[in-house]
Design a protein around this motif. Structure first.
Motif, PDB file in Angstrom:
ATOM      1  N   GLN A   1      45.283  48.740  39.618  1.00  0.00           N
ATOM      2  CA  GLN A   1      44.066  48.694  40.420  1.00  0.00           C
ATOM      3  C   GLN A   1      43.030  49.695  39.918  1.00  0.00           C
ATOM      4  N   ASN A   2      42.718  49.556  38.647  1.00  0.00           N
ATOM      5  CA  ASN A   2      41.755  50.445  38.012  1.00  0.00           C
ATOM      6  C   ASN A   2      40.811  49.590  37.179  1.00  0.00           C
ATOM      7  N   GLN A   3      39.510  49.858  37.248  1.00  0.00           N
ATOM      8  CA  GLN A   3      38.533  49.015  36.560  1.00  0.00           C
ATOM      9  C   GLN A   3      38.024  49.610  35.262  1.00  0.00           C
ATOM     10  N   TYR A   4      38.586  50.741  34.823  1.00  0.00           N
ATOM     11  CA  TYR A   4      38.051  51.405  33.646  1.00  0.00           C
ATOM     12  C   TYR A   4      39.021  51.486  32.467  1.00  0.00           C
ATOM     13  N   ILE A   5      40.309  51.474  32.695  1.00  0.00           N
ATOM     14  CA  ILE A   5      41.271  51.602  31.596  1.00  0.00           C
ATOM     15  C   ILE A   5      41.182  50.361  30.705  1.00  0.00           C
ATOM     16  N   SER A   6      40.957  50.574  29.406  1.00  0.00           N
ATOM     17  CA  SER A   6      40.817  49.451  28.485  1.00  0.00           C
ATOM     18  C   SER A   6      42.024  49.286  27.569  1.00  0.00           C
ATOM     19  N   SER A   7      42.843  50.317  27.409  1.00  0.00           N
ATOM     20  CA  SER A   7      44.021  50.207  26.556  1.00  0.00           C
ATOM     21  C   SER A   7      45.151  51.056  27.112  1.00  0.00           C
ATOM     22  N   LEU A   8      46.366  50.601  26.848  1.00  0.00           N
ATOM     23  CA  LEU A   8      47.557  51.311  27.308  1.00  0.00           C
ATOM     24  C   LEU A   8      48.611  51.200  26.215  1.00  0.00           C
ATOM     25  N   ASP A   9      48.978  52.348  25.650  1.00  0.00           N
ATOM     26  CA  ASP A   9      49.932  52.391  24.552  1.00  0.00           C
ATOM     27  C   ASP A   9      51.246  52.986  25.049  1.00  0.00           C
ATOM     28  N   LEU A  10      52.305  52.175  25.067  1.00  0.00           N
ATOM     29  CA  LEU A  10      53.615  52.599  25.556  1.00  0.00           C
ATOM     30  C   LEU A  10      54.655  52.566  24.446  1.00  0.00           C
ATOM     31  N   THR A  11      54.209  52.567  23.218  1.00  0.00           N
ATOM     32  CA  THR A  11      55.144  52.431  22.098  1.00  0.00           C
ATOM     33  C   THR A  11      56.053  53.640  21.926  1.00  0.00           C
ATOM     34  N   GLU A  12      55.642  54.808  22.438  1.00  0.00           N
ATOM     35  CA  GLU A  12      56.473  56.008  22.321  1.00  0.00           C
ATOM     36  C   GLU A  12      57.383  56.206  23.527  1.00  0.00           C
ATOM     37  N   ASN A  13      57.240  55.366  24.542  1.00  0.00           N
ATOM     38  CA  ASN A  13      57.991  55.530  25.792  1.00  0.00           C
ATOM     39  C   ASN A  13      59.209  54.621  25.795  1.00  0.00           C
ATOM     40  N   THR A  14      60.152  54.931  24.941  1.00  0.00           N
ATOM     41  CA  THR A  14      61.301  54.049  24.728  1.00  0.00           C
ATOM     42  C   THR A  14      62.326  54.112  25.852  1.00  0.00           C
ATOM     43  N   ALA A  15      62.176  55.040  26.796  1.00  0.00           N
ATOM     44  CA  ALA A  15      63.084  55.108  27.948  1.00  0.00           C
ATOM     45  C   ALA A  15      62.566  54.311  29.138  1.00  0.00           C
ATOM     46  N   LEU A  16      61.372  53.744  29.034  1.00  0.00           N
ATOM     47  CA  LEU A  16      60.780  53.002  30.148  1.00  0.00           C
ATOM     48  C   LEU A  16      61.662  51.832  30.565  1.00  0.00           C
ATOM     49  N   GLN A  17      61.866  51.719  31.883  1.00  0.00           N
ATOM     50  CA  GLN A  17      62.630  50.612  32.430  1.00  0.00           C
ATOM     51  C   GLN A  17      61.767  49.677  33.270  1.00  0.00           C
ATOM     52  N   GLU A  18      60.814  50.235  33.989  1.00  0.00           N
ATOM     53  CA  GLU A  18      59.943  49.425  34.844  1.00  0.00           C
ATOM     54  C   GLU A  18      58.492  49.805  34.582  1.00  0.00           C
ATOM     55  N   VAL A  19      57.654  48.801  34.334  1.00  0.00           N
ATOM     56  CA  VAL A  19      56.228  49.021  34.100  1.00  0.00           C
ATOM     57  C   VAL A  19      55.432  48.046  34.953  1.00  0.00           C
ATOM     58  N   GLY A  20      54.515  48.582  35.730  1.00  0.00           N
ATOM     59  CA  GLY A  20      53.569  47.770  36.479  1.00  0.00           C
ATOM     60  C   GLY A  20      52.165  48.229  36.144  1.00  0.00           C
ATOM     61  N   CYS A  21      51.444  47.438  35.374  1.00  0.00           N
ATOM     62  CA  CYS A  21      50.064  47.788  35.013  1.00  0.00           C
ATOM     63  C   CYS A  21      49.156  46.628  35.386  1.00  0.00           C
ATOM     64  N   PHE A  22      49.275  46.200  36.628  1.00  0.00           N
ATOM     65  CA  PHE A  22      48.549  45.029  37.100  1.00  0.00           C
ATOM     66  C   PHE A  22      47.184  45.418  37.670  1.00  0.00           C
ATOM     67  N   SER A  23      46.306  44.454  37.723  1.00  0.00           N
ATOM     68  CA  SER A  23      44.948  44.633  38.266  1.00  0.00           C
ATOM     69  C   SER A  23      44.182  45.725  37.527  1.00  0.00           C
ATOM     70  N   LEU A  24      44.291  45.719  36.215  1.00  0.00           N
ATOM     71  CA  LEU A  24      43.455  46.571  35.360  1.00  0.00           C
ATOM     72  C   LEU A  24      42.398  45.648  34.758  1.00  0.00           C
ATOM     73  N   SER A  25      41.271  45.542  35.425  1.00  0.00           N
ATOM     74  CA  SER A  25      40.302  44.493  35.115  1.00  0.00           C
ATOM     75  C   SER A  25      39.639  44.653  33.755  1.00  0.00           C
ATOM     76  N   ASN A  26      39.698  45.845  33.159  1.00  0.00           N
ATOM     77  CA  ASN A  26      39.062  46.069  31.864  1.00  0.00           C
ATOM     78  C   ASN A  26      40.084  46.197  30.734  1.00  0.00           C
TER      79      ASN A  26
END
Length: 343
Positions: A178-203
């Motif tokens: 729920q953010n209108q400004y984030i344009s990129s998200l890099d998770l390539t270094e987060n190899t322990a991630l199990q759950e990701v919710g990056c919904f409603s990022l309009s940009n």
């Protein structure tokens, strides 16, 4: 080792805030209200500083205007509320990273403080912090780049323009929505991630996951400027949702997602999807993709044949185009023969 993360606030209630984190008992200041507090001697100290102009009740869980700031961790922590009041010592509640406790936060993480003065205040927290929750329209910067021990991060409905997670290898749970400004998200270094919710990022136009062998769930729905999704090699991914994005057949890559069970891609432009490497698929939503009979035959013929006791479910009729009643009946029969519920 010095750690720093920043959380800036804007708007009528708050102008800015700075979180700084230090590790080891020798770093930091004296915790006298100047925003530099000391460690608690446990060898895993994090210092968090927040500047706020809020008056009245400051609830570090659920403020009435949806501004929230919650902490989780281990051992004890001290809070300097920045208004001259006595340092407050609290017992940190550990994260509960288990089913039923999204992100590890519960009501037990509530902390209250009542301000009796106006103007800017600097809140300083010292302790072993493993979880951070920030929401509300007054947050404009969150910097966790020097917090390698962070396991859970949740940011909701704020005004941050970017977030760097490249130095958070222990991160297991991420909600950034729920953010209108984030344009990129890099998770390539987060190899322990199990759950990701990056919904409603309009940009959001760029989402980099990498071949994550720990990831179980990913939801990037309602990112209507996202045109490509690559989760190749995410061999443990069980649930994938990207409803109402702008992804086409040629820009979706799910090769190697051999554990995939649930797939939802409503409201995109995906006509022929390849499920040949997803033998465990059990639930699909493909509504509103303008699919024709050829597209649906291609999809249905890939579905695994299940048993009466282990039926699959597929939502496919609304927003797709099957004008020939004979073809429609044939599609229904394929699903019936394969023990899939048709919705």
């Amino acid at each position: 080792m010095k750690k720093l993360f920043t959380f800036a606030l804007i708007g009528a209630f708050a102008l800015g805030s700075l979180f700084s984190c230090s590790e080891g008992g020798d770093e930091g200041g004296n915790g006298n209200g100047n925003g530099n507090g000391n460690g608690n001697g446990n060898g895993k100290n994090s210092q968090i500083t927040v500047v706020t102009s809020r008056e009245g009740d400051m609830v570090l869980w659920a403020v009435e205007d949806w501004s929230r700031f919650s902490l989780a961790g281990n051992g004890t922590a001290t809070i300097d509320w920045g208004d001259g009041s006595q340092l407050q010592e609290i017992t940190l509640v550990p994260l509960t990273l288990a089913a039923g406790f999204p992100g590890g936060f519960t009501r037990d993480h509530e902390i209250h403080h009542v301000y009796t003065m106006s103007g800017l205040k600097t809140i300083t927290v010292n302790g072993d912090i493993t979880g951070l929750y920030v929401s509300g329209p007054y947050a404009s910067v969150i910097d966790v780049s020097q917090m390698p021990g962070l396991k859970s991060l949740q940011t909701y409905a704020n005004n941050i323009t970017s977030i760097d997670l490249s130095n958070n290898p222990a991160l297991e749970y991420l909600r950034c929505s729920q953010n209108q400004y984030i344009s990129s998200l890099d998770l390539t270094e987060n190899t322990a991630l199990q759950e990701v919710g990056c919904f409603s990022l309009s940009n959001l136009t760029e989402l980099n996951i990498g071949a994550n062998s720990s990831l179980i769930g990913l939801d990037c729905s309602n990112c209507d400027n996202l045109t490509e999704l690559d989760v190749r090699g995410c061999s443990t991914l069980e649930g994938l949702g990207f409803d109402d994005c702008n992804i086409s057949t040629s820009s979706l890559f799910i090769n190697g997602c051999t554990a995939l069970e649930r797939l939802s891609y409503r409201g995109n432009d995906i006509h022929q999807i390849d499920l040949s490497e997803c033998p465990g698929i059990r639930y699909i939503v493909c509504l509103e993709n303008n699919l024709n009979a050829e597209d649906l035959f291609h999809l249905f013929n890939q579905l695994p044949t299940l048993s009466e006791d282990d039926r699959g479910r597929i939502e496919w009729e609304y927003g797709n185009h099957i004008s020939n009643p004979d073809q429609y009946q044939q599609l229904k029969e394929i699903l019936q023969d394969k023990s899939w519920w048709s919705l």
